[in-house]
Design a protein around this motif. Structure first.
Motif, PDB file in Angstrom:
ATOM      1  N   PHE A   1      -7.123   3.641 -12.987  1.00  0.00           N
ATOM      2  CA  PHE A   1      -6.739   4.491 -11.844  1.00  0.00           C
ATOM      3  C   PHE A   1      -6.375   3.614 -10.639  1.00  0.00           C
ATOM      4  O   PHE A   1      -5.417   3.901  -9.920  1.00  0.00           O
ATOM      5  CB  PHE A   1      -7.878   5.451 -11.471  1.00  0.00           C
ATOM      6  N   ALA A   2      -7.139   2.547 -10.436  1.00  0.00           N
ATOM      7  CA  ALA A   2      -6.875   1.658  -9.290  1.00  0.00           C
ATOM      8  C   ALA A   2      -5.495   1.009  -9.413  1.00  0.00           C
ATOM      9  O   ALA A   2      -4.806   0.795  -8.402  1.00  0.00           O
ATOM     10  CB  ALA A   2      -7.960   0.583  -9.203  1.00  0.00           C
ATOM     11  N   ARG A   3      -5.067   0.718 -10.644  1.00  0.00           N
ATOM     12  CA  ARG A   3      -3.759   0.058 -10.822  1.00  0.00           C
ATOM     13  C   ARG A   3      -2.599   0.929 -10.341  1.00  0.00           C
ATOM     14  O   ARG A   3      -1.547   0.433  -9.972  1.00  0.00           O
ATOM     15  CB  ARG A   3      -3.553  -0.320 -12.301  1.00  0.00           C
ATOM     16  N   THR A   4      -2.795   2.273 -10.321  1.00  0.00           N
ATOM     17  CA  THR A   4      -1.678   3.148  -9.936  1.00  0.00           C
ATOM     18  C   THR A   4      -1.268   2.944  -8.474  1.00  0.00           C
ATOM     19  O   THR A   4      -0.139   3.258  -8.105  1.00  0.00           O
ATOM     20  CB  THR A   4      -2.040   4.650 -10.114  1.00  0.00           C
ATOM     21  N   VAL A   5      -2.176   2.431  -7.645  1.00  0.00           N
ATOM     22  CA  VAL A   5      -1.835   2.294  -6.217  1.00  0.00           C
ATOM     23  C   VAL A   5      -1.492   0.851  -5.838  1.00  0.00           C
ATOM     24  O   VAL A   5      -1.388   0.520  -4.657  1.00  0.00           O
ATOM     25  CB  VAL A   5      -2.982   2.814  -5.306  1.00  0.00           C
ATOM     26  N   GLU A   6      -1.319  -0.010  -6.874  1.00  0.00           N
ATOM     27  CA  GLU A   6      -1.060  -1.420  -6.570  1.00  0.00           C
ATOM     28  C   GLU A   6       0.414  -1.753  -6.360  1.00  0.00           C
ATOM     29  O   GLU A   6       0.750  -2.826  -5.897  1.00  0.00           O
ATOM     30  CB  GLU A   6      -1.618  -2.301  -7.705  1.00  0.00           C
ATOM     31  N   GLY A   7       1.313  -0.814  -6.726  1.00  0.00           N
ATOM     32  CA  GLY A   7       2.752  -1.131  -6.668  1.00  0.00           C
ATOM     33  C   GLY A   7       3.328  -1.026  -5.266  1.00  0.00           C
ATOM     34  O   GLY A   7       2.621  -0.836  -4.284  1.00  0.00           O
ATOM     35  N   GLU A   8       4.665  -1.128  -5.213  1.00  0.00           N
ATOM     36  CA  GLU A   8       5.379  -1.103  -3.932  1.00  0.00           C
ATOM     37  C   GLU A   8       5.562   0.318  -3.403  1.00  0.00           C
ATOM     38  O   GLU A   8       5.651   0.536  -2.199  1.00  0.00           O
ATOM     39  CB  GLU A   8       6.789  -1.703  -4.129  1.00  0.00           C
ATOM     40  N   LEU A   9       5.630   1.294  -4.339  1.00  0.00           N
ATOM     41  CA  LEU A   9       5.948   2.668  -3.924  1.00  0.00           C
ATOM     42  C   LEU A   9       4.746   3.326  -3.256  1.00  0.00           C
ATOM     43  O   LEU A   9       3.600   2.975  -3.547  1.00  0.00           O
ATOM     44  CB  LEU A   9       6.371   3.492  -5.150  1.00  0.00           C
ATOM     45  N   PRO A  10       4.985   4.291  -2.343  1.00  0.00           N
ATOM     46  CA  PRO A  10       3.858   4.974  -1.692  1.00  0.00           C
ATOM     47  C   PRO A  10       3.164   5.933  -2.659  1.00  0.00           C
ATOM     48  O   PRO A  10       3.647   7.034  -2.918  1.00  0.00           O
ATOM     49  CB  PRO A  10       4.525   5.736  -0.541  1.00  0.00           C
ATOM     50  N   THR A  11       2.053   5.471  -3.202  1.00  0.00           N
ATOM     51  CA  THR A  11       1.313   6.282  -4.187  1.00  0.00           C
ATOM     52  C   THR A  11      -0.071   6.584  -3.651  1.00  0.00           C
ATOM     53  O   THR A  11      -0.734   5.704  -3.104  1.00  0.00           O
ATOM     54  CB  THR A  11       1.183   5.512  -5.520  1.00  0.00           C
ATOM     55  N   MET A  12      -0.483   7.847  -3.794  1.00  0.00           N
ATOM     56  CA  MET A  12      -1.862   8.175  -3.437  1.00  0.00           C
ATOM     57  C   MET A  12      -2.623   8.566  -4.699  1.00  0.00           C
ATOM     58  O   MET A  12      -2.093   9.214  -5.590  1.00  0.00           O
ATOM     59  CB  MET A  12      -1.926   9.285  -2.396  1.00  0.00           C
TER      60      MET A  12
ATOM     61  N   GLU B   1      -1.054   8.932  11.423  1.00  0.00           N
ATOM     62  CA  GLU B   1      -2.321   9.649  11.603  1.00  0.00           C
ATOM     63  C   GLU B   1      -3.206   9.621  10.359  1.00  0.00           C
ATOM     64  O   GLU B   1      -4.316  10.128  10.371  1.00  0.00           O
ATOM     65  CB  GLU B   1      -2.094  11.090  12.073  1.00  0.00           C
ATOM     66  N   MET B   2      -2.709   9.050   9.268  1.00  0.00           N
ATOM     67  CA  MET B   2      -3.518   8.968   8.044  1.00  0.00           C
ATOM     68  C   MET B   2      -3.785   7.510   7.722  1.00  0.00           C
ATOM     69  O   MET B   2      -2.866   6.784   7.351  1.00  0.00           O
ATOM     70  CB  MET B   2      -2.737   9.559   6.865  1.00  0.00           C
ATOM     71  N   PRO B   3      -5.027   7.038   7.842  1.00  0.00           N
ATOM     72  CA  PRO B   3      -5.278   5.627   7.565  1.00  0.00           C
ATOM     73  C   PRO B   3      -5.054   5.290   6.093  1.00  0.00           C
ATOM     74  O   PRO B   3      -5.427   6.073   5.215  1.00  0.00           O
ATOM     75  CB  PRO B   3      -6.752   5.458   7.947  1.00  0.00           C
ATOM     76  N   ALA B   4      -4.456   4.141   5.835  1.00  0.00           N
ATOM     77  CA  ALA B   4      -4.257   3.708   4.444  1.00  0.00           C
ATOM     78  C   ALA B   4      -5.564   3.137   3.918  1.00  0.00           C
ATOM     79  O   ALA B   4      -6.385   2.642   4.687  1.00  0.00           O
ATOM     80  CB  ALA B   4      -3.163   2.646   4.397  1.00  0.00           C
ATOM     81  N   GLY B   5      -5.750   3.227   2.601  1.00  0.00           N
ATOM     82  CA  GLY B   5      -6.964   2.694   1.984  1.00  0.00           C
ATOM     83  C   GLY B   5      -7.853   3.796   1.450  1.00  0.00           C
ATOM     84  O   GLY B   5      -7.518   4.973   1.546  1.00  0.00           O
ATOM     85  N   PRO B   6      -9.018   3.424   0.887  1.00  0.00           N
ATOM     86  CA  PRO B   6      -9.917   4.436   0.311  1.00  0.00           C
ATOM     87  C   PRO B   6     -10.560   5.293   1.397  1.00  0.00           C
ATOM     88  O   PRO B   6     -10.981   4.786   2.429  1.00  0.00           O
ATOM     89  CB  PRO B   6     -10.988   3.615  -0.408  1.00  0.00           C
TER      90      PRO B   6
ATOM     91  N   ASP C   1     -11.902  -0.386   4.160  1.00  0.00           N
ATOM     92  CA  ASP C   1     -10.668  -1.177   4.196  1.00  0.00           C
ATOM     93  C   ASP C   1     -10.208  -1.413   2.753  1.00  0.00           C
ATOM     94  O   ASP C   1     -10.867  -0.989   1.807  1.00  0.00           O
ATOM     95  CB  ASP C   1     -10.855  -2.477   4.997  1.00  0.00           C
ATOM     96  N   GLN C   2      -9.073  -2.090   2.606  1.00  0.00           N
ATOM     97  CA  GLN C   2      -8.464  -2.148   1.272  1.00  0.00           C
ATOM     98  C   GLN C   2      -8.923  -3.362   0.477  1.00  0.00           C
ATOM     99  O   GLN C   2      -8.346  -3.684  -0.559  1.00  0.00           O
ATOM    100  CB  GLN C   2      -6.946  -2.150   1.426  1.00  0.00           C
TER     101      GLN C   2
ATOM    102  N   ALA D   1       9.374   5.536 -11.167  1.00  0.00           N
ATOM    103  CA  ALA D   1       8.134   5.809 -10.437  1.00  0.00           C
ATOM    104  C   ALA D   1       7.029   6.304 -11.365  1.00  0.00           C
ATOM    105  O   ALA D   1       5.844   6.164 -11.067  1.00  0.00           O
ATOM    106  CB  ALA D   1       8.399   6.847  -9.340  1.00  0.00           C
ATOM    107  N   LYS D   2       7.423   6.885 -12.488  1.00  0.00           N
ATOM    108  CA  LYS D   2       6.420   7.431 -13.417  1.00  0.00           C
ATOM    109  C   LYS D   2       5.662   6.335 -14.150  1.00  0.00           C
ATOM    110  O   LYS D   2       4.501   6.516 -14.499  1.00  0.00           O
ATOM    111  CB  LYS D   2       7.110   8.306 -14.477  1.00  0.00           C
ATOM    112  N   VAL D   3       6.338   5.211 -14.384  1.00  0.00           N
ATOM    113  CA  VAL D   3       5.750   4.181 -15.257  1.00  0.00           C
ATOM    114  C   VAL D   3       4.367   3.718 -14.782  1.00  0.00           C
ATOM    115  O   VAL D   3       3.413   3.728 -15.569  1.00  0.00           O
ATOM    116  CB  VAL D   3       6.732   2.998 -15.427  1.00  0.00           C
ATOM    117  N   PRO D   4       4.192   3.337 -13.501  1.00  0.00           N
ATOM    118  CA  PRO D   4       2.865   2.847 -13.096  1.00  0.00           C
ATOM    119  C   PRO D   4       1.778   3.913 -13.188  1.00  0.00           C
ATOM    120  O   PRO D   4       0.594   3.580 -13.225  1.00  0.00           O
ATOM    121  CB  PRO D   4       3.058   2.438 -11.625  1.00  0.00           C
ATOM    122  N   LEU D   5       2.176   5.186 -13.216  1.00  0.00           N
ATOM    123  CA  LEU D   5       1.178   6.257 -13.251  1.00  0.00           C
ATOM    124  C   LEU D   5       0.668   6.519 -14.666  1.00  0.00           C
ATOM    125  O   LEU D   5      -0.349   7.185 -14.860  1.00  0.00           O
ATOM    126  CB  LEU D   5       1.753   7.558 -12.667  1.00  0.00           C
ATOM    127  N   GLU D   6       1.405   5.983 -15.648  1.00  0.00           N
ATOM    128  CA  GLU D   6       1.060   6.302 -17.036  1.00  0.00           C
ATOM    129  C   GLU D   6      -0.260   5.686 -17.486  1.00  0.00           C
ATOM    130  O   GLU D   6      -0.836   6.106 -18.484  1.00  0.00           O
ATOM    131  CB  GLU D   6       2.202   5.888 -17.971  1.00  0.00           C
TER     132      GLU D   6
END
Ligand SMILES: Cc1cc2nc3c(=O)[nH]c(=O)nc-3n(C[C@H](O)[C@H](O)[C@H](O)COP(=O)(O)OP(=O)(O)OC[C@H]3O[C@@H](n4cnc5c(N)ncnc54)[C@H](O)[C@@H]3O)c2cc1C
Length: 437
Positions: free
Chosen positions: A319-330, A244-249, A209-210, A377-382
């Motif tokens: 790396f964990a911070r990249t998935v904390e935003g509002e946008l759908p990031t994997m 069909e794809m569960p969210a989370g790790p 779970d998340q 969208a690029k900013v959180p990935l930097e």
């Protein structure tokens, strides 16, 4: 007479116009539908040579399609679709000859009766051509290295339409360039790989779970840092994307060994309180390969990340911070090391061989996203950049000189340009990561 009409006369039944199923298939790539003037489906290297010669003589742009998972949709010109060159032949001593338009699912299926597999990507529909010319990382990467590390020969159609046999002795610099330099040098009509036994695999997934991503990341790092080469794994952190794809790790693993051994190796992960599901069992190599995500609408992928020299706590937190935003990031982290790292960094264009992982964060935006949305969208990935070196060409969806300079270290890029100048001085082949002469 138009070029297409002339080509159709020269190569009857190979040239397909808009409105035909062959055209639709060849013009469509993973991220959308192109509008080339025609799609050519040659059935031999000689026919590929004929199509290349005709396009070059007429000055018509051409692009090459294997599985269509690594290209942008093209407008105008001719697509050479290698779909008819999809043969898989098992030869002597574990050598396997594969057509440049085969898909990895078909290759895995054809090798299964021989209990053989080729270290390659983990999605069935991905093409042999694009993946192999760009490196190739999958379920056997720590055991047998990248796809290019077990590549022994390439049949290549060059810009003048000649058919070359390229290996370590014949055109050695070109052979070096083809193992990671992409489709910049010609059309690869046949690859020869050294396959390996894949009997006795066990694999599957563990879902979390998340609630505690930092602990999952740290436990994964601790498991993989001492793991035998036989253990391969990818840790994906999925956004809520599709039902069909569960969210989370989600941990995906494969071990050449027993289920008991796999559970013992994964114990630090399996004992985390955030585990929600465990599915580990004996598996055949073809069943490890997945279908590409179904029914995805056209989209824009914004990605960053690359080769990770060390999985420090600081790096994992970034790396964990990249998935904390509002946008759908994997976030997808693939363990490297093992056989991948035993290849010297200058032996192929894929450098950074002392890396322990590949970490890539990808945000999916609607196809009509404008430049400002892409930039935002690029900013959180930097935050990944500080903890990675280079980028892996096959996982990089942007292509310009800046990206090219991250894909290849300067001396590698210079060497690739020299090979390009020798074999394609007219710059006929403008691959996804275009290397100019
Ligand atoms: C869903 C998905 C899963 C993926 N999984 C993995 C993975 O597990 N491991 C990994 O390493 N990569 C993976 N990738 C990345 C993949 O390796 C690249 O996108 C690769 O370029 C796809 O190859 P293709 O043949 O399908 O693409 P194409 O779009 O057909 O080709 C990509 C590029 O290679 C050139 N090319 C293709 N074939 C030839 C040829 N025979 N001769 C000359 N040039 C050629 C094309 O002209 C183009 O420039 C994945 C991509 C997607 C979309």
């Amino acid at each position: 007479m138009s070029f297409i009409a002339e080509l159709s006369e020269r190569m009857p039944q190979r040239v397909h116009a808009p409105g035909t199923p062959e055209y639709e298939a060849g013009a469509t790539v993973f991220i959308g539908q192109g509008t080339p003037d025609a799609v050519v489906r040659p059935t031999s290297a000689a026919e590929v040579g004929e199509a290349v010669r005709a396009a070059v003589t007429a000055g018509v742009p051409l692009s090459v399609r294997s599985g269509g998972h690594g290209s942008d949709p093209v407008s105008g010109g001719v697509v050479i679709d290698l779909g008819e060159l999809a043969h898989v032949e098992v030869g002597e001593g574990g050598l396997v000859h594969v057509g440049g338009g085969a898909h990895w699912g078909g290759v895995a299926d054809a090798l299964a009766p021989h209990a053989l597999g080729i270290t390659s990507g983990d999605t069935r529909d991905v093409g042999v051509g694009g993946l192999a010319l760009g490196g190739g990382a999958g379920w056997l990467v720590r055991l047998h290295g990248l796809t290019i590390d077990i590549l022994t020969e390439v049949e290549l159609v060059t810009a003048d339409g000649s058919v070359l046999t390229v290996d370590a002795d014949s055109h050695p610099e070109l052979f070096w360039a083809l193992r990671g330099g992409g489709g910049n040098f010609g059309v690869a009509t046949r690859f020869t790989f050294r396959a390996a036994p894949v009997d006795g695999l066990v694999g599957g997934h563990v879902l979390f779970d998340q609630s505690d991503l930092p602990s999952v990341l740290r436990a994964w790092r601790d498991v993989m840092v001492d793991a035998p080469d036989e253990l391969n794994s990818t840790l994906a952190v999925m956004p809520p994307l599709m039902p069909e794809m569960p969210a989370g790790p989600m941990l995906q693993v494969a071990l050449l060994g027993s289920e008991a051994e796999l559970r013992r190796l994964l114990e630090p992960l399996l004992s985390l309180p955030s585990v929600t599901a465990v599915a580990l069992a004996p598996v055949d190599y073809p069943d490890l390969l997945e279908e590409a995500p179904p029914g995805m609408p056209p989209f824009v992928m914004v990605a960053d990340g690359g080769f990770v020299p060390e999985l420090t706590d600081e790096a994992l937190d970034a790396f964990a911070r990249t998935v904390e935003g509002e946008l759908p990031t994997m976030l997808i982290m693939r363990a490297l090391g093992g056989a991948f790292s035993r290849v010297p960094s200058d032996a192929t264009p894929i450098a950074y061989r002392d890396s322990v992982a590949l970490a890539v964060a990808t945000t999916l935006l609607p196809a009509d996203a404008d430049a400002a949305q892409v930039a935002a969208a690029k900013v959180p990935l930097e935050s990944t950049v500080e903890f990675t070196r280079g980028v892996y060409s096959n996982f990089s969806h942007e292509h310009d000189d800046q990206v090219l300079a991250r894909v290849f270290p300067p001396e590698t890029l210079e060497r690739l340009r020299r090979v390009k100048a020798q074999y394609d001085p007219g710059d006929v082949f403008r691959a996804t990561h275009h290397i100019a002469p």
